[in-house]
Design a protein around this motif. Sequence first.
Motif, PDB file in Angstrom:
ATOM      1  N   ARG A  80       0.826  -1.206   0.000  1.00 50.93           N
ATOM      2  CA  ARG A  80       0.000   0.000   0.000  1.00 50.93           C
ATOM      3  C   ARG A  80       0.860   1.256   0.000  1.00 50.93           C
ATOM      4  O   ARG A  80       0.433   2.294  -0.466  1.00 50.93           O
ATOM      5  CB  ARG A  80      -0.883   0.037   1.250  1.00 50.93           C
ATOM      6  N   GLY A 110      -6.252   3.019  -6.458  1.00 53.88           N
ATOM      7  CA  GLY A 110      -5.122   3.292  -5.594  1.00 53.88           C
ATOM      8  C   GLY A 110      -5.484   3.222  -4.120  1.00 53.88           C
ATOM      9  O   GLY A 110      -4.609   3.084  -3.263  1.00 53.88           O
ATOM     10  N   GLY A 167      -6.321  -0.746  -1.161  1.00 48.61           N
ATOM     11  CA  GLY A 167      -5.654  -1.373  -0.016  1.00 48.61           C
ATOM     12  C   GLY A 167      -6.153  -0.828   1.308  1.00 48.61           C
ATOM     13  O   GLY A 167      -5.950  -1.435   2.352  1.00 48.61           O
ATOM     14  N   ARG A 215      -3.067   7.283 -10.199  1.00 46.41           N
ATOM     15  CA  ARG A 215      -3.468   6.108  -9.428  1.00 46.41           C
ATOM     16  C   ARG A 215      -2.404   5.768  -8.379  1.00 46.41           C
ATOM     17  O   ARG A 215      -2.725   5.474  -7.227  1.00 46.41           O
ATOM     18  CB  ARG A 215      -3.672   4.918 -10.362  1.00 46.41           C
ATOM     19  N   GLN A 222      -2.314   6.391  -3.620  1.00 46.59           N
ATOM     20  CA  GLN A 222      -1.964   5.533  -2.478  1.00 46.59           C
ATOM     21  C   GLN A 222      -1.288   6.328  -1.368  1.00 46.59           C
ATOM     22  O   GLN A 222      -1.032   5.789  -0.315  1.00 46.59           O
ATOM     23  CB  GLN A 222      -1.015   4.412  -2.938  1.00 46.59           C
TER      24      GLN A 222
END
Lengths: 249, 276, 290
Positions: A79, A103, A106, A158, A162
């Motif tokens: 992640r 993204g 997670g 994307r 995260q």
Amino acid sequence: MLTLKQLNKSYVPGKPVLVDIDLAIEARGITAIIGASGTGKSTLIRCVNRLVDPTSGQILFDGVDLARLSGRALRHARRHIGMVFQEYNLVERLSVMENLLCGRLGFVSPWRAWRRSFPSDDVRQAHELLEVVGLAGFARQRADALSGGQRQRVGIARAVMQKPKLLLADEPTSSLDPKTSVEIMELLAGVGRERGIPVLVNMHDVDLAKRFADRVVGMAGGRIVFDGPPDGLDDAELTRIYGGQGWLQ
Amino acid sequence: MTSPTSAPVLRQAPAGDGWQRFSPAQRLTRFLVYLAIVAAIVQSLRHVEVIPEFLYDAPEQMVDLVTRMWPVEWAAYGEHVHAPLVETLHIASLGTLLAIVLALPVGVLAAHNLVPSTPLNLFAKLILVSSRSVNSLVWALLFVGIFGPGALAGTLAIAFRSIGFVGKLVGEALEEAQPGPIEALKASGAPWVSVLAFGYWPQVKPAFWSIALFRWDINVRESAVLGLVGAGGIGMALDSALNLFQWDRVALILAAILAIVIAAELVVTQVRKRVI
Amino acid sequence: MTASDAAARGGGRDPSLAPSPWSRAIALALVAYVIYASAQMELSWDRFLVGLDNAQRFFGRLFPPNFERAELLWKGLKESLEIAVLASTLGILLALPVGLFAARNLMPPWVTWPARLVIVLARSFHPVIVAILFVKAVGFGALAGILALTVASIGFIGKLLTEAIEEISDKQVEAIRATGAPFTSVLAFGVVPQVFGRFIGFATYQLDSNLRNSTMVGIVGAGGIGGTLFAAFQRFDYDFVCAILIAIIALIMAGEILATAVRAIFIDNATLRDLFRRGALRRVRHAEDD
């Protein structure tokens, strides 16, 4: 930040692709890995987030050895590592917005993911990022309706969604024309600088590497043969990395 | 499912065009389909006649079935099963060949680029649709009514059911043929039949053989049941074994059917791999 | 094919133009086979002509169709419809996990192997034969038909779903995996979008196919209009047979229209083409070809 120790990889026993790689990436700046095709650049990058499993060695990320993780622990480590792919690897039949929200998968429970019910913070962040990458208004477009450059912008967005501690980019410009390549590298460098995310990118284009990288790692035959600032790349070093001479003229 | 209320969080998103997966009209349409599906299921569940006693009895009956089927009456193969089994294969193969012969002209007639006449195309398509909408068992019933019980009825049933399948796919393959080579032939003054033989045929040949093989594979499965309505083949042996409650022979027949179905599939995959 | 006269005469033609010996051999073998098989089954022209004579009488008794027993007809049709709806629902619900478990690119061998076995078993028998076994197990009536068609649906949808999943682009899945998404989220964002269109395609096709077969399983006592049809046929009630056939065809056509509508709703234009892209067998005429 990221330290690779004695990393080895061979897909077929006896034919090593990576040999005793030792590499430390600091918490800032762009590190470019250059080298001819087939020298293991891609394998190296993919080992970092374990899309490829190394044969032996350590991948220390924030003090944890990723090479030993599996299952949930590996997922949680991934992640924090964003990845940009050569062929963008967008989910073609999803909209741009859905691809960006990938993204966050997670961090969001599968149940909410199935229902497309993402936290409003994520959606807000996605809209902001679309503006940053120059695709404001494209949220509803399907990914397969975009051009190559636009797709890679979505790919970068994307990865940034995260909120990663490290960005990996595997030949992000190899499928793009020269002008778009520069734009994509500018975007990648800009995002890394502004958000303080170190970027590890591999590419075969020396000029792009010289122009954007703070540090260049040259690979040949699965080993690191050069490691230093881009200024240090003279003809002698390039010959060591790529072999031959004719192409330099 | 994406009912209109399932994404409240998303709706609060700022930036003008807050994101949702579908437009309201799309969501309404989908919602209606889901509603119709649920209604159909509920309605069916409420009305279908299921006798609970039979259901409680089922495990016992299953055990009974297995004990009656075992041991399989292998000895009866030579006398009672071999001949109808071969007949089934004949029905499937002859039926497929007949279907191809009958379907090719109809398929050509249905291809608009070959026969540029809309009424003729529609007529051909009508033939193809009627052939496909009638189950092969129904075709078998009709032909048993006409020709009496036996393999002739089965062969014709297989053929008539397959015309629609083969003709439709051949017609589509013809319509997808590249116009380039065909224009070249026409430009050289070739007659219509030659254009067909040298312009179209080479282009649709692989598709044609793969369609024919695919249909033959299906027909082997289908011809095994035609005998239940008297149209010849292994199904007739199955029917009489069932009527006499000879479950050990039923088991043998089922094993025989399974064997030819698997054999047919193997033949088709091998031929396809080597030839096409 | 051109394996014909000129080749048989031999000579007088450049060898490069002669058809390959293989195609000639195959053509000959086919002709020989047709003659042999027809003789084996005692198919003859005479029988065919006698039959044509019968046909006139047969069709004379078929028409006009007799709709007097509309109530019986309607009851049978309704039961067939119910069988098709329930078998499709149950079949699709069960085929989803089976198809997923059988996909070798997502699952380990010890999961795919049993799932594949289930699919092969479910596909190996014609639904009417499966219905015979269920009639023995759960008795005469609609339940046997529902179970038989459920088995057929698991085999068909399971097989196609597995193929669809095995053909997806790994790259898109890899990208989702790289974000650290849990497996079910990878399914939702990496796999489902890639197979959804095709899944709707073959699920509606299966509904269609179940509807056709639900009118037939009655022949072996597994409920639906088929029982009525077969009984009428055996009593030589040909005008009622005709009425039943007309009703069945109407039902099937309605089902086909419905299936097309559902497909149009769930698959937008771009993916409708993908749906038929695989192989020559599933080609559909492209709008731009006209």
